[in-house]
Design a protein around this motif. Structure first.
Motif, PDB file in Angstrom:
ATOM      1  N   GLY A 170     -21.839   4.185  22.175  1.00 13.55           N
ATOM      2  CA  GLY A 170     -22.540   4.901  21.118  1.00 13.55           C
ATOM      3  C   GLY A 170     -21.775   6.123  20.627  1.00 13.55           C
ATOM      4  N   GLU A 171     -20.583   6.346  21.195  1.00 10.93           N
ATOM      5  CA  GLU A 171     -19.765   7.485  20.791  1.00 10.93           C
ATOM      6  C   GLU A 171     -19.264   7.278  19.362  1.00 10.93           C
ATOM      7  OE1 GLU A 171     -15.625   9.698  22.136  1.00 10.93           O
ATOM      8  OE2 GLU A 171     -16.271   7.907  23.183  1.00 10.93           O
ATOM      9  N   ILE A 172     -19.287   8.339  18.575  1.00 14.77           N
ATOM     10  CA  ILE A 172     -18.781   8.269  17.200  1.00 14.77           C
ATOM     11  C   ILE A 172     -17.262   8.234  17.258  1.00 14.77           C
ATOM     12  CG2 ILE A 172     -18.607   9.488  14.999  1.00 14.77           C
ATOM     13  CD1 ILE A 172     -21.414  10.565  15.498  1.00 14.77           C
ATOM     14  N   THR A 173     -16.682   7.163  16.724  1.00 12.93           N
ATOM     15  CA  THR A 173     -15.226   7.011  16.750  1.00 12.93           C
ATOM     16  C   THR A 173     -14.585   7.417  15.428  1.00 12.93           C
ATOM     17  OG1 THR A 173     -15.443   4.692  16.113  1.00 12.93           O
ATOM     18  CG2 THR A 173     -15.282   5.176  18.479  1.00 12.93           C
ATOM     19  N   GLU A 174     -15.332   7.360  14.342  1.00  3.65           N
ATOM     20  CA  GLU A 174     -14.872   7.830  13.036  1.00  3.65           C
ATOM     21  C   GLU A 174     -16.042   8.523  12.366  1.00  3.65           C
ATOM     22  OE1 GLU A 174     -12.976   5.250  10.198  1.00  3.65           O
ATOM     23  OE2 GLU A 174     -12.018   4.116  11.799  1.00  3.65           O
ATOM     24  N   PRO A 175     -15.823   9.762  11.929  1.00  4.41           N
ATOM     25  CA  PRO A 175     -16.941  10.448  11.268  1.00  4.41           C
ATOM     26  C   PRO A 175     -17.256   9.801   9.924  1.00  4.41           C
ATOM     27  CG  PRO A 175     -14.928  11.744  11.089  1.00  4.41           C
ATOM     28  CD  PRO A 175     -14.618  10.564  11.971  1.00  4.41           C
ATOM     29  N   GLY A 176     -18.467   9.943   9.506  1.00 11.46           N
ATOM     30  CA  GLY A 176     -18.846   9.453   8.184  1.00 11.46           C
ATOM     31  C   GLY A 176     -18.414  10.441   7.122  1.00 11.46           C
ATOM     32  N   ARG A 177     -18.758  10.111   5.908  1.00 12.82           N
ATOM     33  CA  ARG A 177     -18.402  10.989   4.803  1.00 12.82           C
ATOM     34  C   ARG A 177     -19.505  10.907   3.762  1.00 12.82           C
ATOM     35  NH1 ARG A 177     -12.398  11.494   2.466  1.00 12.82           N
ATOM     36  NH2 ARG A 177     -12.277  12.936   4.181  1.00 12.82           N
ATOM     37  N   GLU A 178     -19.920  12.074   3.282  1.00 16.45           N
ATOM     38  CA  GLU A 178     -20.928  12.133   2.226  1.00 16.45           C
ATOM     39  C   GLU A 178     -20.314  11.601   0.926  1.00 16.45           C
ATOM     40  OE1 GLU A 178     -24.166  13.158   2.444  1.00 16.45           O
ATOM     41  OE2 GLU A 178     -23.814  13.266   4.604  1.00 16.45           O
ATOM     42  N   PRO A 179     -21.128  11.107   0.013  1.00 14.46           N
ATOM     43  CA  PRO A 179     -20.577  10.678  -1.276  1.00 14.46           C
ATOM     44  C   PRO A 179     -19.925  11.864  -1.986  1.00 14.46           C
ATOM     45  CG  PRO A 179     -22.856   9.975  -1.045  1.00 14.46           C
ATOM     46  CD  PRO A 179     -22.563  10.881   0.111  1.00 14.46           C
ATOM     47  N   SER A 180     -18.899  11.582  -2.759  1.00 21.41           N
ATOM     48  CA  SER A 180     -18.231  12.620  -3.546  1.00 21.41           C
ATOM     49  C   SER A 180     -18.668  12.486  -4.993  1.00 21.41           C
ATOM     50  CB  SER A 180     -16.711  12.476  -3.468  1.00 21.41           C
ATOM     51  OG  SER A 180     -16.092  13.368  -4.379  1.00 21.41           O
ATOM     52  N   PRO A 181     -19.126  13.582  -5.573  1.00 22.72           N
ATOM     53  CA  PRO A 181     -19.493  13.518  -6.991  1.00 22.72           C
ATOM     54  C   PRO A 181     -18.269  13.516  -7.902  1.00 22.72           C
ATOM     55  CG  PRO A 181     -19.751  15.755  -6.187  1.00 22.72           C
ATOM     56  CD  PRO A 181     -19.371  14.896  -4.990  1.00 22.72           C
ATOM     57  N   GLY A 182     -17.093  13.738  -7.331  1.00 18.80           N
ATOM     58  CA  GLY A 182     -15.883  13.863  -8.140  1.00 18.80           C
ATOM     59  C   GLY A 182     -15.764  15.278  -8.680  1.00 18.80           C
ATOM     60  N   TYR A 183     -14.626  15.584  -9.272  1.00 18.56           N
ATOM     61  CA  TYR A 183     -14.400  16.906  -9.845  1.00 18.56           C
ATOM     62  C   TYR A 183     -15.081  17.003 -11.196  1.00 18.56           C
ATOM     63  CZ  TYR A 183     -10.446  17.642  -6.567  1.00 18.56           C
ATOM     64  OH  TYR A 183      -9.639  17.798  -5.480  1.00 18.56           O
ATOM     65  N   THR A 184     -15.571  18.176 -11.500  1.00 16.92           N
ATOM     66  CA  THR A 184     -16.041  18.444 -12.858  1.00 16.92           C
ATOM     67  C   THR A 184     -14.798  18.667 -13.725  1.00 16.92           C
ATOM     68  OG1 THR A 184     -16.110  20.840 -12.576  1.00 16.92           O
ATOM     69  CG2 THR A 184     -18.111  19.602 -11.964  1.00 16.92           C
ATOM     70  N   PRO A 185     -14.939  18.590 -15.038  1.00 19.69           N
ATOM     71  CA  PRO A 185     -13.782  18.882 -15.896  1.00 19.69           C
ATOM     72  C   PRO A 185     -13.192  20.279 -15.639  1.00 19.69           C
ATOM     73  CG  PRO A 185     -15.451  17.758 -17.173  1.00 19.69           C
ATOM     74  CD  PRO A 185     -16.072  18.067 -15.830  1.00 19.69           C
ATOM     75  N   ALA A 186     -14.046  21.256 -15.378  1.00 20.52           N
ATOM     76  CA  ALA A 186     -13.557  22.620 -15.107  1.00 20.52           C
ATOM     77  C   ALA A 186     -12.790  22.663 -13.780  1.00 20.52           C
ATOM     78  CB  ALA A 186     -14.723  23.601 -15.083  1.00 20.52           C
ATOM     79  N   GLN A 187     -13.297  21.977 -12.771  1.00 20.07           N
ATOM     80  CA  GLN A 187     -12.600  21.941 -11.475  1.00 20.07           C
ATOM     81  C   GLN A 187     -11.242  21.254 -11.616  1.00 20.07           C
ATOM     82  OE1 GLN A 187     -15.727  19.942  -9.291  1.00 20.07           O
ATOM     83  NE2 GLN A 187     -16.178  21.801  -8.105  1.00 20.07           N
ATOM     84  N   LEU A 188     -11.214  20.157 -12.340  1.00 23.10           N
ATOM     85  CA  LEU A 188      -9.958  19.432 -12.536  1.00 23.10           C
ATOM     86  C   LEU A 188      -8.950  20.294 -13.297  1.00 23.10           C
ATOM     87  CD1 LEU A 188      -8.310  16.883 -12.179  1.00 23.10           C
ATOM     88  CD2 LEU A 188      -9.369  15.992 -14.263  1.00 23.10           C
ATOM     89  N   ALA A 189      -9.428  21.016 -14.306  1.00 26.09           N
ATOM     90  CA  ALA A 189      -8.536  21.882 -15.086  1.00 26.09           C
ATOM     91  C   ALA A 189      -7.961  22.994 -14.212  1.00 26.09           C
ATOM     92  CB  ALA A 189      -9.281  22.465 -16.286  1.00 26.09           C
ATOM     93  N   GLU A 190      -8.789  23.612 -13.376  1.00 26.59           N
ATOM     94  CA  GLU A 190      -8.306  24.695 -12.515  1.00 26.59           C
ATOM     95  C   GLU A 190      -7.353  24.169 -11.452  1.00 26.59           C
ATOM     96  OE1 GLU A 190      -7.973  28.678 -10.953  1.00 26.59           O
ATOM     97  OE2 GLU A 190      -8.201  27.725 -12.902  1.00 26.59           O
TER      98      GLU A 190
END
Length: 127
Positions: A55-75
């Motif tokens: 039952g040991e976690i061998t690989e952590p999960g990952r939350e969904p990614s909303p992706g970058y906003t246009p402002a985040q991508l520009a910066e």
């Protein structure tokens, strides 16, 4: 000269200023990157993988990614371009042409990164 002796080099003020700004820009990019979603594009998350016997976690999960906003991508794009431009300016600075190619030139390029004037302006987290 022993391994612990560091040769001293005289660097032009504009070169040390460029190297300092490069350290700062890299720190800005790293700090900004830590605030971004894990994926540029929206991506689904995944559940953690567990060992069927323990039952040991061998690989952590990952939350969904909303992706970058246009402002985040520009910066992100702006900061990456700044780091690239400053890296190019440091590596092609005319000062390097005044030094003989070989180990001394390599030592000088390494010494610039830890020059006292450069370290004085370097962000504390990057030291």
């Amino acid at each position: 000269m022993s391994k612990n002796d560091t040769p001293s080099f005289a660097f032009p003020a504009d070169l040390t200023a460029l190297q300092t700004r490069l350290h700062q820009a890299r720190a800005e990019l790293e700090a900004y990157s830590r605030t971004l979603p894990w994926s540029v594009e929206p991506m689904p998350g995944r559940a953690p993988k567990t060992n069927g016997n323990t039952g040991e976690i061998t690989e952590p999960g990952r939350e969904p990614s909303p992706g970058y906003t246009p402002a985040q991508l520009a910066e992100d794009t702006r900061l990456r371009a700044l780091v690239r431009d400053l890296s190019d300016q440091v590596s092609t600075h005319p000062h390097w042409a005044t030094l003989e190619r070989g180990p001394a030139l390599v030592d000088a390029r390494i010494a610039l990164k830890s020059h006292p004037d450069v370290l004085a302006g370097r962000p504390a987290a990057a030291v």
